[in-house]
Design an enzyme around this catalytic site. Structure first.
Site, PDB file in Angstrom:
ATOM      1  N   ASP A  48       0.723  -1.074   0.052  1.00 35.28           N
ATOM      2  CA  ASP A  48       0.120   0.142   0.120  1.00 35.28           C
ATOM      3  C   ASP A  48       0.936   1.337  -0.138  1.00 35.28           C
ATOM      4  O   ASP A  48       1.552   1.793   0.923  1.00 35.28           O
ATOM      5  CB  ASP A  48      -0.863  -0.081   1.116  1.00 35.28           C
ATOM      6  CG  ASP A  48      -1.808   1.096   1.253  1.00 35.28           C
ATOM      7  OD1 ASP A  48      -2.172   1.758   0.315  1.00 35.28           O
ATOM      8  OD2 ASP A  48      -2.351   1.470   2.488  1.00 35.28           O
ATOM      9  N   GLU A  56      -1.352  -1.262  -4.520  1.00 34.40           N
ATOM     10  CA  GLU A  56      -2.725  -0.674  -4.679  1.00 34.40           C
ATOM     11  C   GLU A  56      -2.352   0.535  -5.425  1.00 34.40           C
ATOM     12  O   GLU A  56      -1.409   1.216  -5.446  1.00 34.40           O
ATOM     13  CB  GLU A  56      -3.144  -0.265  -3.222  1.00 34.40           C
ATOM     14  CG  GLU A  56      -4.562   0.712  -3.317  1.00 34.40           C
ATOM     15  CD  GLU A  56      -5.135   0.629  -2.045  1.00 34.40           C
ATOM     16  OE1 GLU A  56      -5.712  -0.015  -1.527  1.00 34.40           O
ATOM     17  OE2 GLU A  56      -4.727   1.814  -1.381  1.00 34.40           O
ATOM     18  N   ASP A  84      -2.200   0.762   7.442  1.00 35.08           N
ATOM     19  CA  ASP A  84      -1.729   0.630   6.147  1.00 35.08           C
ATOM     20  C   ASP A  84      -1.017  -0.829   5.840  1.00 35.08           C
ATOM     21  O   ASP A  84      -1.324  -1.170   4.691  1.00 35.08           O
ATOM     22  CB  ASP A  84      -0.559   1.766   6.138  1.00 35.08           C
ATOM     23  CG  ASP A  84      -1.140   3.251   6.233  1.00 35.08           C
ATOM     24  OD1 ASP A  84      -1.724   3.297   5.334  1.00 35.08           O
ATOM     25  OD2 ASP A  84      -1.037   3.716   7.149  1.00 35.08           O
TER      26      ASP A  84
END
Length: 189
Positions: free
Chosen positions: A14, A74, A148
């Site tokens: 991420d 992501e 996260d």
């Protein structure tokens, strides 16, 4: 005849310029096993260039230590702040290049796709994603500062759900020929 259980180790990332989450999941058949997860704290570094260097060093270290089969990232969420989007894209690019330098395949997933794959709701909150990750991987997250990391685990799970467990590495013509000699026509010189 015994069926072979295929497995795949996926690193989910991420990307972030303040905090970058990562998580490794081993998929063996239908079973998901949590291997490692964490965050890279970047707020303490003064320049964007230094943050990018730290991202590259840490992702490279993770890749060398765990040798994942694939990396899933992501995709950056693009809001109205163009400068933030540019910086986030650079952070993602640095992480991608670390994997590409090791010939590890990478795949990107939109944030809504990840949320939808993990929770069934593309507008799920970080808390909802974390809750579902806990259930899927059978562990408990007590620290909200690791959201996260749970997002990164969600990216890895999305990748596994999308692609199944296929351990086939990059294919080449020489591999095809070696595995399929009867399908190759021989020409006379």
């Amino acid at each position: 005849m015994l069926a072979t259980v295929k497995e795949k180790l996926v690193l989910g990332i991420d990307p972030g310029t303040q905090v970058m989450g990562y998580g490794l999941i081993l998929a063996k058949g239908q079973k998901l096993t949590l291997i490692q997860y964490g965050v890279i704290h970047l707020k303490k570094y003064s320049s964007h260039a230094l943050k990018l260097k730290k991202i590259h060093e840490r992702i490279t270290s993770i890749l060398e230590e765990y040798a994942p089969d694939e990396v899933a990232l992501e995709a950056p969420f693009v809001g109205q702040n163009v400068q933030s989007a540019l910086k986030l894209g650079r952070a993602q690019g640095v992480a991608m290049s670390a994997a590409l330098m090791r010939d590890i395949p990478i795949t990107e997933y939109a944030p809504k796709k990840v949320k939808s794959a993990v929770t069934g709701n593309g507008n799920a909150s970080k808390e909802q994603v974390a809750n579902m990750i806990e259930k899927l991987l059978k562990f408990k997250i007590d620290d909200q500062s690791l959201f996260d990391a749970t997002d990164a685990l969600g990216v890895a799970i999305t990748h596994i759900f999308q692609n199944g467990v296929n351990t086939a590495k990059k294919k080449s013509w020489s591999t095809f020929i070696a595995n399929n000699p009867s399908r190759v026509s021989k020409t006379k010189k």
